[in-house]
Write a protein that holds these residues in place. Structure first.
Motif, mmCIF file in Angstrom:
data_model
loop_
_atom_site.group_PDB
_atom_site.id
_atom_site.type_symbol
_atom_site.label_atom_id
_atom_site.label_comp_id
_atom_site.label_asym_id
_atom_site.label_seq_id
_atom_site.Cartn_x
_atom_site.Cartn_y
_atom_site.Cartn_z
ATOM 1 N N ILE A 137 0.780 -1.243 0.000
ATOM 2 C CA ILE A 137 0.000 0.000 0.000
ATOM 3 C C ILE A 137 0.810 1.292 0.000
ATOM 4 C CG2 ILE A 137 -2.143 -0.871 1.010
ATOM 5 C CD1 ILE A 137 -0.999 -0.107 3.764
ATOM 6 N N PHE B 35 0.262 4.368 -2.392
ATOM 7 C CA PHE B 35 -0.902 5.250 -2.247
ATOM 8 C C PHE B 35 -0.580 6.466 -1.386
ATOM 9 C CE2 PHE B 35 -3.135 1.208 -3.082
ATOM 10 C CZ PHE B 35 -3.978 1.616 -4.098
ATOM 11 N N VAL C 243 2.165 12.557 -1.279
ATOM 12 C CA VAL C 243 1.719 13.821 -0.676
ATOM 13 C C VAL C 243 2.817 14.359 0.252
ATOM 14 C CG1 VAL C 243 -0.210 14.924 0.532
ATOM 15 C CG2 VAL C 243 -0.562 12.763 -0.649
ATOM 16 N N LYS D 108 -3.820 13.969 7.292
ATOM 17 C CA LYS D 108 -4.682 12.901 6.771
ATOM 18 C C LYS D 108 -4.623 11.672 7.669
ATOM 19 C CE LYS D 108 -6.332 14.569 2.861
ATOM 20 N NZ LYS D 108 -5.638 14.896 1.632
ATOM 21 N N ALA E 254 -6.593 12.364 10.682
ATOM 22 C CA ALA E 254 -8.027 12.257 10.391
ATOM 23 C C ALA E 254 -8.438 10.793 10.294
ATOM 24 C CB ALA E 254 -8.344 12.980 9.084
ATOM 25 N N TYR F 159 -15.977 10.927 10.024
ATOM 26 C CA TYR F 159 -16.540 11.200 8.708
ATOM 27 C C TYR F 159 -17.805 10.369 8.529
ATOM 28 C CZ TYR F 159 -12.273 13.527 7.265
ATOM 29 O OH TYR F 159 -11.245 14.400 7.146
ATOM 30 N N ALA G 268 -13.827 10.109 -0.533
ATOM 31 C CA ALA G 268 -12.379 10.262 -0.306
ATOM 32 C C ALA G 268 -11.560 9.184 -1.021
ATOM 33 C CB ALA G 268 -12.071 10.244 1.193
ATOM 34 N N HIS G 269 -12.141 7.993 -1.195
ATOM 35 C CA HIS G 269 -11.358 6.860 -1.715
ATOM 36 C C HIS G 269 -11.778 6.381 -3.103
ATOM 37 C CE1 HIS G 269 -10.997 6.733 2.702
ATOM 38 N NE2 HIS G 269 -9.753 6.419 2.441
ATOM 39 N N MET H 119 -9.419 5.624 -6.148
ATOM 40 C CA MET H 119 -8.175 4.875 -5.893
ATOM 41 C C MET H 119 -8.212 3.421 -6.353
ATOM 42 S SD MET H 119 -7.089 6.237 -2.136
ATOM 43 C CE MET H 119 -7.573 7.886 -1.670
ATOM 44 N N HIS I 143 -5.816 -4.242 -0.222
ATOM 45 C CA HIS I 143 -5.390 -2.930 0.284
ATOM 46 C C HIS I 143 -6.034 -2.648 1.638
ATOM 47 C CE1 HIS I 143 -4.977 -1.920 -4.227
ATOM 48 N NE2 HIS I 143 -3.765 -2.109 -3.749
ATOM 49 N N PHE I 144 -7.325 -2.957 1.702
ATOM 50 C CA PHE I 144 -8.042 -2.693 2.952
ATOM 51 C C PHE I 144 -7.445 -3.517 4.097
ATOM 52 C CE2 PHE I 144 -11.161 -3.196 6.229
ATOM 53 C CZ PHE I 144 -11.712 -1.934 6.347
ATOM 54 N N VAL J 66 -4.131 -2.119 5.348
ATOM 55 C CA VAL J 66 -4.303 -0.958 6.223
ATOM 56 C C VAL J 66 -4.799 -1.413 7.609
ATOM 57 C CG1 VAL J 66 -5.766 1.085 6.607
ATOM 58 C CG2 VAL J 66 -4.584 0.789 4.435
ATOM 59 N N VAL K 85 -16.767 0.821 7.767
ATOM 60 C CA VAL K 85 -16.649 1.746 6.626
ATOM 61 C C VAL K 85 -16.033 1.063 5.388
ATOM 62 C CG1 VAL K 85 -16.532 3.815 8.062
ATOM 63 C CG2 VAL K 85 -14.387 2.727 7.334
ATOM 64 N N VAL L 223 -15.178 2.590 1.681
ATOM 65 C CA VAL L 223 -13.781 2.785 1.277
ATOM 66 C C VAL L 223 -13.505 2.056 -0.043
ATOM 67 C CG1 VAL L 223 -11.392 2.196 1.891
ATOM 68 C CG2 VAL L 223 -12.882 3.245 3.590
HETATM 69 C C1 HEM Z 1 -10.678 1.781 7.767
HETATM 70 C C2 HEM Z 1 -10.412 2.179 6.563
HETATM 71 C C3 HEM Z 1 -10.096 3.602 6.203
HETATM 72 C C4 HEM Z 1 -10.387 4.777 6.849
HETATM 73 C C5 HEM Z 1 -11.154 4.963 8.166
HETATM 74 C C6 HEM Z 1 -9.797 5.841 6.064
HETATM 75 C C7 HEM Z 1 -9.881 7.184 6.383
HETATM 76 C C8 HEM Z 1 -9.406 8.204 5.607
HETATM 77 C C9 HEM Z 1 -9.588 9.612 5.869
HETATM 78 C C10 HEM Z 1 -10.346 10.199 7.064
HETATM 79 C C11 HEM Z 1 -8.973 10.286 4.887
HETATM 80 C C12 HEM Z 1 -8.887 11.807 4.726
HETATM 81 C C13 HEM Z 1 -9.904 12.273 3.714
HETATM 82 C C14 HEM Z 1 -9.674 13.716 3.389
HETATM 83 O O1 HEM Z 1 -9.566 14.534 4.288
HETATM 84 O O2 HEM Z 1 -9.567 14.028 2.210
HETATM 85 C C15 HEM Z 1 -8.373 9.318 4.001
HETATM 86 C C16 HEM Z 1 -7.631 9.618 2.887
HETATM 87 C C17 HEM Z 1 -6.857 8.712 2.217
HETATM 88 N N1 HEM Z 1 -6.931 7.347 2.316
HETATM 89 FE FE1 HEM Z 1 -8.096 6.346 3.576
HETATM 90 N N2 HEM Z 1 -9.154 5.308 4.985
HETATM 91 C C18 HEM Z 1 -9.301 3.944 5.025
HETATM 92 C C19 HEM Z 1 -8.783 3.035 4.137
HETATM 93 C C20 HEM Z 1 -7.845 3.318 3.178
HETATM 94 C C21 HEM Z 1 -7.150 2.352 2.359
HETATM 95 C C22 HEM Z 1 -7.407 0.840 2.411
HETATM 96 C C23 HEM Z 1 -6.269 3.042 1.588
HETATM 97 C C24 HEM Z 1 -5.262 2.536 0.569
HETATM 98 C C25 HEM Z 1 -4.578 1.445 0.735
HETATM 99 C C26 HEM Z 1 -6.438 4.443 1.893
HETATM 100 C C27 HEM Z 1 -5.746 5.470 1.297
HETATM 101 C C28 HEM Z 1 -5.983 6.800 1.500
HETATM 102 C C29 HEM Z 1 -5.249 7.867 0.824
HETATM 103 C C30 HEM Z 1 -4.097 7.692 -0.168
HETATM 104 C C31 HEM Z 1 -5.808 9.068 1.266
HETATM 105 C C32 HEM Z 1 -5.386 10.466 0.865
HETATM 106 C C33 HEM Z 1 -6.229 10.909 -0.286
HETATM 107 C C34 HEM Z 1 -5.772 12.233 -0.811
HETATM 108 O O3 HEM Z 1 -4.759 12.765 -0.355
HETATM 109 O O4 HEM Z 1 -6.452 12.739 -1.682
HETATM 110 N N3 HEM Z 1 -7.394 4.568 2.846
HETATM 111 N N4 HEM Z 1 -8.659 8.061 4.446
#
Ligand code: HEM
Length: 117
Positions: free
Chosen positions: A30, A33, A37, A45, A48, A60, A68-69, A72, A78-79, A82, A110, A114
């Motif tokens: 992962i 991803f 940034v 992030k 958050a 959220y 948000a996802h 991707m 991937h999930f 994480v 969630v 996601v």
């Molecule tokens: C329990 C599962 C997950 C939760 C609670 C979660 C939560 C979040 C939150 C709160 C954000 C910030 C959103 C924003 O402010 O724009 C975010 C962004 C992001 N998440 Fe997740 N996420 C989860 C799973 C994943 C997985 C499985 C991946 C990839 C392997 C991932 C990759 C990302 C990336 C790359 C961002 C940044 C996006 C950007 O910068 O535009 N997330 N996620």
């Protein structure tokens, strides 16, 4: 009381951010991803993310998680990666198992959003 409060609120999230981020960046499944940034934005992030996973005040809604996802193309693998890094972080911080279980429950709740299912 939310699990966020039970494990120590904002201070617990801050302690978890660095450990979680390190684990994610070291995980080939992962890391791509997350490494595009800038650090400061990424830190916010991650914070958050963890606040959300801990059921904290900045939670959220499902729709936001989907948005948000969405772009991707995330998979089950991937999930799970994480989720594993999240559990590893909590274990390192010696969070009690019952709270870890609760946090995993929040993450799983969630999952469909996601993964855009
Ligand atoms: C329990 C599962 C997950 C939760 C609670 C979660 C939560 C979040 C939150 C709160 C954000 C910030 C959103 C924003 O402010 O724009 C975010 C962004 C992001 N998440 Fe997740 N996420 C989860 C799973 C994943 C997985 C499985 C991946 C990839 C392997 C991932 C990759 C990302 C990336 C790359 C961002 C940044 C996006 C950007 O910068 O535009 N997330 N996620």
């Amino acid at each position: 009381m939310s699990v966020y409060e039970k494990i120590g609120g904002d201070a617990a999230v801050n302690a978890a951010v660095d450990i979680f981020y390190r684990k994610v960046l070291a995980d080939d499944r992962i890391s791509d991803f997350f490494d595009t940034v800038d650090m400061e934005a990424q830190h916010a992030k991650q914070k958050a993310f963890l606040t959300m996973a801990f059921g904290g005040p900045n939670s959220y809604t499902g729709k936001d998680m989907r948005e948000a996802h969405k772009h991707m193309n995330l998979t089950e693998e991937h999930f799970n990666a994480v989720a594993e890094n999240l559990v590893g972080t909590l274990e390192e911080l010696e969070v009690p198992q019952e709270y870890i279980d609760e946090i995993v429950g929040i993450a799983v709740s969630v999952k469909d959003d996601v993964l855009n299912k």
